[in-house]
Design an enzyme around this catalytic site. Sequence first.
Site, PDB file in Angstrom:
ATOM      1  N   HIS A  96       0.157  -3.339  11.116  1.00 55.71           N
ATOM      2  CA  HIS A  96       1.286  -4.160  11.572  1.00 55.71           C
ATOM      3  C   HIS A  96       1.689  -3.850  13.016  1.00 55.71           C
ATOM      4  CE1 HIS A  96       1.644  -5.879   7.642  1.00 55.71           C
ATOM      5  NE2 HIS A  96       1.689  -4.678   7.106  1.00 55.71           N
TER       6      HIS A  96
ATOM      7  N   SER B 289       3.933  -6.491   2.645  1.00 57.30           N
ATOM      8  CA  SER B 289       2.620  -6.418   3.295  1.00 57.30           C
ATOM      9  C   SER B 289       1.553  -7.056   2.404  1.00 57.30           C
ATOM     10  CB  SER B 289       2.295  -4.966   3.665  1.00 57.30           C
ATOM     11  OG  SER B 289       1.158  -4.892   4.487  1.00 57.30           O
ATOM     12  N   LEU B 290       0.580  -6.264   1.882  1.00 58.96           N
ATOM     13  CA  LEU B 290      -0.438  -6.876   1.013  1.00 58.96           C
ATOM     14  C   LEU B 290       0.197  -7.526  -0.213  1.00 58.96           C
ATOM     15  CD1 LEU B 290      -1.504  -5.507  -1.938  1.00 58.96           C
ATOM     16  CD2 LEU B 290      -1.726  -3.555  -0.413  1.00 58.96           C
TER      17      LEU B 290
ATOM     18  N   GLN C  20       0.868 -11.880   9.949  1.00 62.77           N
ATOM     19  CA  GLN C  20       1.353 -10.690   9.252  1.00 62.77           C
ATOM     20  C   GLN C  20       0.540  -9.448   9.596  1.00 62.77           C
ATOM     21  OE1 GLN C  20      -0.020  -9.436   5.593  1.00 62.77           O
ATOM     22  NE2 GLN C  20       1.861  -9.837   4.471  1.00 62.77           N
TER      23      GLN C  20
ATOM     24  N   GLN D  87       0.828  -1.204   0.000  1.00 62.08           N
ATOM     25  CA  GLN D  87       0.000   0.000   0.000  1.00 62.08           C
ATOM     26  C   GLN D  87       0.863   1.254   0.000  1.00 62.08           C
ATOM     27  OE1 GLN D  87      -3.287  -0.675   2.526  1.00 62.08           O
ATOM     28  NE2 GLN D  87      -4.184   1.342   2.259  1.00 62.08           N
TER      29      GLN D  87
ATOM     30  N   ARG E 165      -9.464  -8.125   4.172  1.00 66.71           N
ATOM     31  CA  ARG E 165      -8.322  -7.614   4.943  1.00 66.71           C
ATOM     32  C   ARG E 165      -8.386  -6.098   5.064  1.00 66.71           C
ATOM     33  NH1 ARG E 165      -2.803  -6.097   3.790  1.00 66.71           N
ATOM     34  NH2 ARG E 165      -1.248  -7.026   5.202  1.00 66.71           N
TER      35      ARG E 165
END
Length: 314
Positions: A204, A94-95, A253, A10, A119
């Site tokens: 996170h 991440s994503l 995660q 992102q 998510r």
Amino acid sequence: MSLAFIFPGQGSQAVGMGAELAEAFASAREVFQEVDDALGQNLSRLMREGPEDQLTLTENAQPALMAVSLAVMRVLERDFSAGIGKAAFVAGHSLGEYSALAAAGALSLSDAARLLRVRGQAMQRALPVGAGAMASLIGPKTDVALAEEAAAEGAKFGVCVVANDNNQGNVVISGDKAAVGAAIEKAKALGARAILLNVSAPFHCPLMQPAADEMAEALASARIIAPAAPVVTNVTARPTLDPEAIRGLLVDQVTGRVRWRESMLWLAGEGGITRFAEAGSGKVLAGMAKRIAPDAAAVSLNSPADLETFAATV
């Protein structure tokens, strides 16, 4: 030359992303249509035309970024015969880990889109807007040790942890708003600069536990198979081919640290990677790769010309 495909997270979204690919390749248009169908939304039009504030919403940005990454990979595979079979490893920020898994066939494209929609929504509603914050600590003195010291000071005022260990000179902290504010002051005293990030939630960090619980439920029924190339995961900075390990690590995660610097160091070291190819929107990860592993080559694959040039070299 040993190759790893890496997939952005992102912040790399931009209105117009993927438009050139869609115009040039039917295989890219197929990907965007599959994602639209999976979500029951004309996400591809939002990507192409905006408005930017809607594209930036976490629930839209996450599947949109994955869609562009997978469009790049499908064009490489279908139009240039230079797809996942050329890779020794994959990894995503991440994503982007979902993009990496979908590119490697561990998740279907439609399942990845639906999971990222869940998510994004789950992370958005994990706590009220404005209750948390994230800040990027930057500058030549910034490393994970400095960030951890700053976060420890912030933790006296609430939750505050290192969220993203991106590279030397760029580490992100996340947590309660007051705690992150205190950590910023400590970081400045230690010689770092700090920039509050324009995010809708503190990703996170332990405050995302409600989102992790939602993802555990969503992932429990998801079909995950062994990927075509090992995935170096954010949580462990090590590769795996185990579907059940992947399932658990995707849950971890949500609240865990993105160990990107460590992942890249492992790839360039024990992994033997000499070339990184960032598949998707933007050039953030290629820039990080050059700083973390300066002896390896790094390219960004966004445009038809990028893909054509890359394919001629693998």
